[in-house]
Design a protein around this motif. Structure first.
Motif, PDB file in Angstrom:
ATOM      1  N   ASP A 139      -6.461  26.732  -0.938  1.00 23.94           N
ATOM      2  CA  ASP A 139      -5.866  26.902  -2.148  1.00 23.94           C
ATOM      3  C   ASP A 139      -4.871  25.474  -2.260  1.00 23.94           C
ATOM      4  N   MET A 140      -4.521  25.188  -1.092  1.00 25.05           N
ATOM      5  CA  MET A 140      -3.532  23.913  -1.062  1.00 25.05           C
ATOM      6  C   MET A 140      -4.595  22.899  -1.679  1.00 25.05           C
ATOM      7  N   LYS A 141      -5.696  22.626  -1.357  1.00 29.00           N
ATOM      8  CA  LYS A 141      -6.523  21.734  -1.952  1.00 29.00           C
ATOM      9  C   LYS A 141      -6.669  21.595  -3.168  1.00 29.00           C
ATOM     10  N   VAL A 142      -6.878  22.878  -3.703  1.00 29.76           N
ATOM     11  CA  VAL A 142      -7.086  23.123  -5.153  1.00 29.76           C
ATOM     12  C   VAL A 142      -6.062  22.623  -6.060  1.00 29.76           C
ATOM     13  N   LYS A 143      -4.904  22.864  -5.477  1.00 28.49           N
ATOM     14  CA  LYS A 143      -3.530  22.648  -6.097  1.00 28.49           C
ATOM     15  C   LYS A 143      -3.441  21.235  -6.197  1.00 28.49           C
ATOM     16  N   ILE A 144      -3.357  20.581  -4.872  1.00 25.86           N
ATOM     17  CA  ILE A 144      -3.320  19.327  -4.700  1.00 25.86           C
ATOM     18  C   ILE A 144      -4.204  18.451  -5.665  1.00 25.86           C
ATOM     19  N   TYR A 166      -6.792  17.613   6.592  1.00 23.90           N
ATOM     20  CA  TYR A 166      -7.133  16.726   5.581  1.00 23.90           C
ATOM     21  C   TYR A 166      -6.070  15.602   5.089  1.00 23.90           C
ATOM     22  N   SER A 167      -6.526  14.585   4.742  1.00 24.35           N
ATOM     23  CA  SER A 167      -5.370  13.335   4.432  1.00 24.35           C
ATOM     24  C   SER A 167      -5.522  13.160   2.844  1.00 24.35           C
ATOM     25  N   VAL A 168      -4.862  12.919   2.242  1.00 24.42           N
ATOM     26  CA  VAL A 168      -4.661  12.449   0.795  1.00 24.42           C
ATOM     27  C   VAL A 168      -4.274  11.058   0.714  1.00 24.42           C
ATOM     28  N   SER A 169      -5.266  10.313  -0.122  1.00 22.95           N
ATOM     29  CA  SER A 169      -4.917   8.872  -0.338  1.00 22.95           C
ATOM     30  C   SER A 169      -4.790   8.563  -1.891  1.00 22.95           C
ATOM     31  N   PHE A 170      -4.475   7.626  -2.128  1.00 29.53           N
ATOM     32  CA  PHE A 170      -4.529   6.923  -3.609  1.00 29.53           C
ATOM     33  C   PHE A 170      -4.064   5.819  -3.665  1.00 29.53           C
ATOM     34  N   GLU A 171      -4.246   4.970  -4.679  1.00 32.22           N
ATOM     35  CA  GLU A 171      -3.714   3.547  -5.100  1.00 32.22           C
ATOM     36  C   GLU A 171      -2.901   3.736  -6.301  1.00 32.22           C
ATOM     37  N   ARG A 172      -1.782   2.755  -6.284  1.00 25.74           N
ATOM     38  CA  ARG A 172      -0.869   2.744  -7.559  1.00 25.74           C
ATOM     39  C   ARG A 172      -1.745   2.767  -8.915  1.00 25.74           C
ATOM     40  N   GLY A 173      -1.425   3.318  -9.947  1.00 27.45           N
ATOM     41  CA  GLY A 173      -1.711   3.012 -11.086  1.00 27.45           C
ATOM     42  C   GLY A 173      -0.766   2.133 -11.906  1.00 27.45           C
ATOM     43  N   VAL A 191      -0.447   7.120 -13.402  1.00 25.65           N
ATOM     44  CA  VAL A 191       0.562   6.757 -12.415  1.00 25.65           C
ATOM     45  C   VAL A 191      -0.175   6.631 -10.886  1.00 25.65           C
ATOM     46  N   ILE A 192      -1.350   7.121 -10.756  1.00 25.99           N
ATOM     47  CA  ILE A 192      -2.128   6.764  -9.523  1.00 25.99           C
ATOM     48  C   ILE A 192      -3.706   6.649 -10.001  1.00 25.99           C
ATOM     49  N   GLN A 193      -4.450   5.915  -9.085  1.00 27.79           N
ATOM     50  CA  GLN A 193      -5.690   6.125  -9.347  1.00 27.79           C
ATOM     51  C   GLN A 193      -6.518   5.934  -7.990  1.00 27.79           C
ATOM     52  N   ARG A 194      -7.826   6.403  -8.250  1.00 32.15           N
ATOM     53  CA  ARG A 194      -8.600   6.517  -7.093  1.00 32.15           C
ATOM     54  C   ARG A 194      -8.204   7.346  -5.772  1.00 32.15           C
ATOM     55  N   SER A 195      -7.729   8.547  -6.275  1.00 29.20           N
ATOM     56  CA  SER A 195      -7.157   9.334  -5.372  1.00 29.20           C
ATOM     57  C   SER A 195      -8.578  10.134  -4.428  1.00 29.20           C
ATOM     58  N   ALA A 196      -8.263  10.648  -3.099  1.00 26.77           N
ATOM     59  CA  ALA A 196      -9.238  11.292  -2.435  1.00 26.77           C
ATOM     60  C   ALA A 196      -8.595  12.088  -1.692  1.00 26.77           C
ATOM     61  N   ILE A 197      -9.054  13.267  -1.346  1.00 21.29           N
ATOM     62  CA  ILE A 197      -8.730  14.123  -0.192  1.00 21.29           C
ATOM     63  C   ILE A 197     -10.011  14.098   0.721  1.00 21.29           C
ATOM     64  N   ILE A 198      -9.646  13.776   1.933  1.00 21.43           N
ATOM     65  CA  ILE A 198     -10.662  13.303   3.143  1.00 21.43           C
ATOM     66  C   ILE A 198     -10.406  14.381   4.312  1.00 21.43           C
ATOM     67  N   ARG A 199     -11.669  14.942   4.606  1.00 20.92           N
ATOM     68  CA  ARG A 199     -11.349  15.709   5.985  1.00 20.92           C
ATOM     69  C   ARG A 199     -11.473  14.669   7.211  1.00 20.92           C
ATOM     70  N   ARG A 243       0.741  -1.209   0.112  1.00 23.33           N
ATOM     71  CA  ARG A 243       0.037  -0.166  -0.103  1.00 23.33           C
ATOM     72  C   ARG A 243       1.028   1.108   0.048  1.00 23.33           C
ATOM     73  N   LEU A 244       0.403   2.308  -0.511  1.00 24.52           N
ATOM     74  CA  LEU A 244       1.018   3.427  -0.825  1.00 24.52           C
ATOM     75  C   LEU A 244       0.650   4.382   0.512  1.00 24.52           C
ATOM     76  N   PRO A 245       1.417   5.050   1.038  1.00 25.70           N
ATOM     77  CA  PRO A 245       1.139   5.940   2.391  1.00 25.70           C
ATOM     78  C   PRO A 245       0.128   7.016   2.205  1.00 25.70           C
ATOM     79  N   ILE A 246      -0.476   7.152   3.308  1.00 22.42           N
ATOM     80  CA  ILE A 246      -1.433   8.319   3.380  1.00 22.42           C
ATOM     81  C   ILE A 246      -1.069   9.516   3.868  1.00 22.42           C
ATOM     82  N   PHE A 247      -1.027  10.552   3.112  1.00 25.37           N
ATOM     83  CA  PHE A 247      -0.436  11.776   3.635  1.00 25.37           C
ATOM     84  C   PHE A 247      -1.460  12.815   4.088  1.00 25.37           C
ATOM     85  N   ASP A 248      -0.375  13.646   5.146  1.00 31.33           N
ATOM     86  CA  ASP A 248      -1.402  14.787   5.661  1.00 31.33           C
ATOM     87  C   ASP A 248      -1.246  15.861   4.428  1.00 31.33           C
TER      88      ASP A 248
END
Length: 247
Positions: A181-186, A212-219, A198-206, A157-162
């Motif tokens: 603005d960080m959310k928009v750029k990310i 917020y945390s940022v998660s995704f799976e490898r593409g 490169v990735i798939q199923r990315s999500a920004i979760i409160r 699994r790829l790490p979940i990022f702050d």
């Protein structure tokens, strides 16, 4: 700590990692690249038969090499894969030797710092990345792409990022940016990497208020074995060809 007396541009990363990828693609690379600037720029996708190829690209290439050649990196805990331990290190990126005459057909010589090159070469397949994919990305997406190769070239699994950590510490966005603005750029960066496979199923979760945390799976392009893109010797792709033809 990174010391850059002549400053750095966000576009310098394309040249740094692109030239490194070209060096590693050569059989039995010893950390030295002999090539004409035309060959390098063509391989990096910065010029082609349709693009205007005046002196601007060559002057820009020279300026980038000047900036990168004086950069110094200092760390008191750098992981050395060949030694399998953290070590104190100090190194630059590269040195160069090139003709003063812009009309010269002689090859340029780019020599990587041996400490830096040994660290990168020890990473093996994770640094033999898809240069074509890398050069199509914007600076923020390129940084995340290389970081994911570093932490995700093995299965798992790829790490979940702050969100703030990802934006400021990994992608280099300003810490003064508002969270929205960080959310928009990310979000744009994640979308770009999804489009590139490169990735798939990315999500920004409160997570909580202001967090917020940022998660995704490898593409598919992150799971491709690096061995499948190994360099195959080809005279037409050799960086020495243009110099030999000129002779």
């Amino acid at each position: 700590r990174v010391f850059a007396p002549l400053g750095l541009s966000s576009g310098d990363e394309l040249y740094l990692w692109g030239l490194l990828a070209l060096t590693l693609s050569q059989p039995d690379s010893d950390g030295c690249l002999f090539a004409t600037p035309h060959w390098c720029l063509r391989q990096l996708g910065l010029i082609n038969s349709q693009t205007r190829r005046g002196g601007r690209q060559y002057r820009q290439f020279t300026s980038v090499l000047e900036r990168l050649s004086v950069v110094s990196y200092l760390s008191d805990a750098c992981y050395d894969p060949s030694q399998a331990e953290y070590r104190r290190v100090s190194f630059g990126f590269l040195s160069y030797s090139l003709p003063v005459d812009p009309q010269s057909c002689r090859a340029w010589r780019i020599v990587w710092n041996p400490v830096f090159f040994s660290l990168v070469k020890s990473l093996g397949g994770s640094m033999r990345f898809d240069l074509a994919c890398y050069r199509e990305l914007d600076p923020a997406a390129r940084r995340l792409f290389l970081f994911l190769l570093k932490v995700g070239y093995r299965s798992g699994r790829l790490p979940i990022f702050d969100l703030r950590h990802l934006a400021v510490d990994l992608l280099g966005l300003s810490s003064k940016l508002a969270l929205r603005d960080m959310k928009v750029k990310i979000g744009r960066t994640l979308m770009r990497l999804e489009e590139a496979g490169v990735i798939q199923r990315s999500a920004i979760i409160r997570v909580s208020k202001g967090r917020y945390s940022v998660s995704f799976e490898r593409g598919k392009n992150l799971t491709t074995s690096p061995a499948s893109n190994e360099f195959q010797p080809n005279a037409e792709q050799s960086p020495l060809l243009e110099g030999l033809l000129a002779i």
